[in-house]
Design an enzyme around this catalytic site. Structure first.
Site, PDB file in Angstrom:
ATOM      1  N   GLY A 137       0.015 -34.578 -66.986  1.00  0.00           N
ATOM      2  CA  GLY A 137       1.195 -35.429 -67.180  1.00  0.00           C
ATOM      3  C   GLY A 137       0.857 -36.616 -68.064  1.00  0.00           C
ATOM      4  O   GLY A 137       0.506 -37.684 -67.575  1.00  0.00           O
ATOM      5  N   TYR A 138       0.939 -36.414 -69.354  1.00  0.00           N
ATOM      6  CA  TYR A 138       0.594 -37.470 -70.309  1.00  0.00           C
ATOM      7  C   TYR A 138       1.829 -37.930 -71.090  1.00  0.00           C
ATOM      8  O   TYR A 138       2.349 -39.016 -70.891  1.00  0.00           O
ATOM      9  CB  TYR A 138      -0.489 -36.975 -71.285  1.00  0.00           C
ATOM     10  CG  TYR A 138      -1.910 -37.249 -70.858  1.00  0.00           C
ATOM     11  CD1 TYR A 138      -2.307 -37.147 -69.530  1.00  0.00           C
ATOM     12  CD2 TYR A 138      -2.879 -37.598 -71.797  1.00  0.00           C
ATOM     13  CE1 TYR A 138      -3.616 -37.392 -69.148  1.00  0.00           C
ATOM     14  CE2 TYR A 138      -4.193 -37.847 -71.423  1.00  0.00           C
ATOM     15  CZ  TYR A 138      -4.560 -37.738 -70.100  1.00  0.00           C
ATOM     16  OH  TYR A 138      -5.850 -37.982 -69.734  1.00  0.00           O
ATOM     17  N   GLU A 253     -10.201 -32.617 -74.141  1.00  0.00           N
ATOM     18  CA  GLU A 253      -9.076 -31.764 -74.527  1.00  0.00           C
ATOM     19  C   GLU A 253      -9.202 -31.397 -76.001  1.00  0.00           C
ATOM     20  O   GLU A 253      -8.991 -30.254 -76.393  1.00  0.00           O
ATOM     21  CB  GLU A 253      -7.748 -32.494 -74.279  1.00  0.00           C
ATOM     22  CG  GLU A 253      -6.550 -31.639 -74.657  1.00  0.00           C
ATOM     23  CD  GLU A 253      -5.204 -32.330 -74.428  1.00  0.00           C
ATOM     24  OE1 GLU A 253      -5.199 -33.525 -74.089  1.00  0.00           O
ATOM     25  OE2 GLU A 253      -4.184 -31.654 -74.597  1.00  0.00           O
TER      26      GLU A 253
END
Lengths: 389, 376
Positions: A137-138, A253
């Site tokens: 959840g960014y 990431e």
């Protein structure tokens, strides 16, 4: 390397080879055909075959889903050299990855660095065994490239936080069990008012809605939080210092995305396509293959640099930029080589428009995880030290 | 592992300051260019290379060399590129040494090369583009040996060379790899006419006319009709070495440019503050890192005798050539007007890059090789 170390490594290699030979089911040595072949694990995951489950269980029991994590957290406790040997031996027999997970590639490294002992014991072990599937959840509707402008709020309510707001581009939120989420705990400072929370997607007040993409698929969701209660022991790092955790995780990431740069394909594109008759297209493909093969050498060097602690902290940005731009170019060429065959969207011959859908999916590669422009800005600032960057 | 060993790091740490001081643009390239030197490089510097053990870097220890590999030679060449240092290192100490190794000619030439006393050149190209298999220069059996006839061009240091390795055809026809032989032709051979030409970067490359140049049978390097083997060794090394030198050129030109972005002001701001330039600079930086990785990988595979070396050498030469071209073009553009002046060094990088990118095959030539070697 001393001879003794090499002997020990040789023994590890032959033992690993024998174990893989005995334990990797034949079905798990076939080439991956689509995203569906990946094992994501988690509470809602349906194994495609008995072999897929057997392979995950066998690898997880040895800690080899995360070979270089410490044993006490479900890892294999292998050294960098042993991990490399394991990967080489898996590649040699074409073994599929037993578990694909954002827990392994993103959250895990951040927890190893910033998590409490209790958090590591609980969450890392679940990740290693493939029991819990995580989503990220960014981004928010108003906070994309300017991620630190996020507005999802977590208010202090004693033993827990109360979370309200909305996230977007949450990969597989509808299939995930838990979320690692950036929330605002203070409005006094932009970067130093952000905290990093973990919570169950089945908590009251969490809802998701898939987003239909240009590819016709929906790998991403909008995620809504309406008075979601999150216990305070699910805060990672200090309150208001979540940006440090977030940035550290973003580095991983980007490594993951850059590693996917060419979809794991080692062969030249011209060879994959099985020859190209048009001389102009052949020249374009050859030119691409030069860049792609050079990038493979860079990926190998980057991994060695990371292990030796010689990689510049901004290198993941450089790799993410180069890898994703290459992957877009690769799919442009696949579409060009496929001609009108590659434009079919629903035919059996086109495998339900696979080439076209894959091509459209790659357009997101240079947007997700920080756009190409953001990555270039990071390199300009942190490597080149250009003024005002 | 694609990181340097301690020994390689030590070599780099000694060569880098040496090249920056002794091989600097002002004292070498500009000095020899502006004084009209017929060689285009300084023999005193070549002697210094020898004193540091660089001229014999690839020569086996048994022949008085350092017995090192292409990774080490590449480290030297990256510094040569960064400083635009004119020297016969690439052609003599890298390409020619690889051609001669294991042949009867090695003993004749290795001591002089290791001592910095001999210069060697390669005469391969016959037309404006690199095409070794297209060799048409003829070697006729005559008496105890052969008589060579034909033309050659782009023979780097040809007019300064004590030894010229000439590819000529003893059998077959142009386009075939079989039937080529490699000959060691010595300076002053009768019938050898040398036209010393200055190239755009102030380096020297000769045009040769061979009219029945007589050589003994033992002038053949390798086997008669089997010259492709020593020629390939020379070209693999020459191409991988040129890739490393191109990476050095790209690094030198880009560092100069990035510095300029931090100094030059327009509209009251440093031009490096403009995102239009920042992103181009960051892209260039990444390309250079990738090109360096490709050059290192090619050198490692050559040193390991790995079968994938040929493909990676082609990748490295093409990638380094293109990347260096980007670096010098962005360099001149970002320097603006001053970049167009002879007084500024950035233009020298552009000229050197363009010559070196053509040597031993252009980026297009090597892209084509990548396609062929990948089976399409």
């Amino acid at each position: 390397m001393a001879n003794r170390d090499r002997d020990v490594l040789d023994i590890f290699r032959s033992e690993t080879r024998a174990w893989l030979e005995a334990n990797c089911p034949p079905e798990m040595r076939l080439a991956v055909r689509s995203e569906k072949d990946a094992c994501w694990g988690g509470r809602k995951f349906k194994f495609q075959s008995q072999a897929q489950k057997q392979w995950l269980d066998a690898m997880a029991a040895r800690g080899w889903t995360v070979p270089d994590w410490p044993k006490e957290y479900g890892g294999g406790g292998l050294s960098a050299a042993e991990t490399k040997v394991l990967k080489e031996e898996m590649a040699a027999i074409g073994a599929r990855s037993p578990l694909t997970s954002f827990g392994i590639s993103m959250l895990g490294p951040a927890l190893l660095k910033y998590g409490t002992e209790a958090q590591k014991k609980r969450f890392l072990t679940e990740i290693a065994r493939g029991e819990i599937r995580w989503c990220q959840g960014y981004s928010e509707p108003g906070a994309g490239s300017d991620l630190a402008g996020l507005q999802t709020k977590a208010e202090d309510a004693g033993d827990f936080y109360v979370v309200n707001g909305q996230k977007v581009w949450t990969s597989y939120a509808d299939e995930a069990d838990w979320i690692f989420c950036l929330v605002r705990t203070s409005s006094e400072s932009k970067h130093q008012g952000i905290s990093f929370l973990l919570f169950d997607m089945e908590s009251d007040g969490v809802s998701t809605r898939p987003i239909l993409l240009i590819s016709g698929n929906s790998p991403f969701c909008e995620t809504f939080f309406d008075d979601v209660k999150v216990p305070k022991d699910q805060l990672v790092g200090e309150e208001n210092r979540g940006w440090d955790v977030a940035k550290y995780l973003l580095g991983h990431e980007r490594e993951m995305i850059s590693g996917m740069g060419l979809g794991g394909e080692k062969r030249a594109l011209g060879a994959v396509l099985g020859g190209v008759s048009d001389p102009l297209l052949r020249a374009d493909i050859a030119s691409f293959d030069v860049d792609a093969l050079a990038f493979s050498a860079m990926s190998e060097r980057f991994i060695d640099q990371l292990k030796a602690g010689e990689a510049h902290p901004a290198f993941p940005s450089m790799m993410k930029y180069a890898g994703t731009e290459l992957n877009k170019r690769r799919h442009e060429l696949i579409i060009a080589a496929g001609g009108s065959d590659a434009l079919e969207w629903d035919s059996a011959a086109s495998n339900n428009g696979k080439a076209a859908r894959d091509w459209l999916r790659t357009k997101g590669n240079s947007i997700e995880g920080g756009t190409s422009e953001i990555q270039l800005g990071i390199v300009a600032k942190h490597v080149l030290r250009l003024p005002g960057a | 592992m694609m990181i340097l060993t301690d020994d390689q790091r030590m070599l780099h740490d000694s060569v880098a300051p040496f090249m920056a001081s002794e091989g600097a643009i002002k004292s070498q390239l500009r000095h020899w260019r502006d004084s009209g030197c017929k060689d285009g490089f300084g023999h005193a510097l070549w002697k210094q290379f020898a004193e540091l053990g660089l001229t014999g870097i690839l020569i086996p220890e048994a022949h008085g060399g350092a017995g090192l590999g292409m990774v080490e030679a590449g480290l030297v060449l990256e510094e040569v590129g960064r400083n635009l240092t004119p020297s016969p290192f690439l052609t003599t100490a890298v390409a020619a040494v690889r051609a001669l190794e294991g042949s009867g000619q090695a003993e004749r030439w290795f001591p002089g090369i290791a001592a910095g006393e001999s210069v060697a050149a390669l005469a391969i190209d016959e037309g404006r583009h690199h095409d070794p298999a297209g060799t048409a220069c003829e070697a006729r059996r005559a008496g105890n040996g052969f008589a060579l006839s034909g033309v050659k061009q782009f023979v780097v240091h040809g007019a300064s060379a004590d030894l010229i390795l000439v590819a000529a055809r003893t059998a077959g026809s142009a386009g075939e790899r079989e039937g080529i032989s490699l000959f060691a032709v010595e300076r002053g051979a009768k019938g050898l006419e040398i036209d010393n030409v200055t190239l755009a970067d102030a380096s020297k490359a000769a045009r040769l006319t061979l009219a029945n140049v007589a050589v003994d049978a033992d002038a053949v390097v390798g086997e008669v009709d089997g010259g492709w083997a020593p020629l390939s060794r020379a070209l693999d090394a020459g191409r991988a070495g040129a890739a490393a030198e191109l990476v050095g050129i790209a690094a030198g030109a880009s560092e100069m440019t990035f510095d300029y972005l931090k100094q030059r002001k327009q509209f009251g701001r440093l031009i490096g503050e403009y995102q239009a330039l920042q992103h181009r600079a960051a892209h260039l930086y990444g390309e250079i890192e990738i090109a360096r990785a490709a050059a290192l990988k090619a050198a490692q595979l050559l040193d390991a005798g790995d079968g994938r070396a040929e493909l990676m050498v082609a990748v490295a030469k093409a990638k380094a050539g293109r990347t260096a071209a980007l670096a010098v073009q962005e360099g001149v553009q970002m320097h603006g007007g001053i970049g167009m002046t002879d007084e500024h060094d950035i233009g020298l990088f552009m000229k050197r890059e363009t010559v070196l990118a053509e040597l031993f095959g252009s980026a297009r030539f090597h892209s084509g090789r990548v396609a062929e070697l990948s089976g399409y």
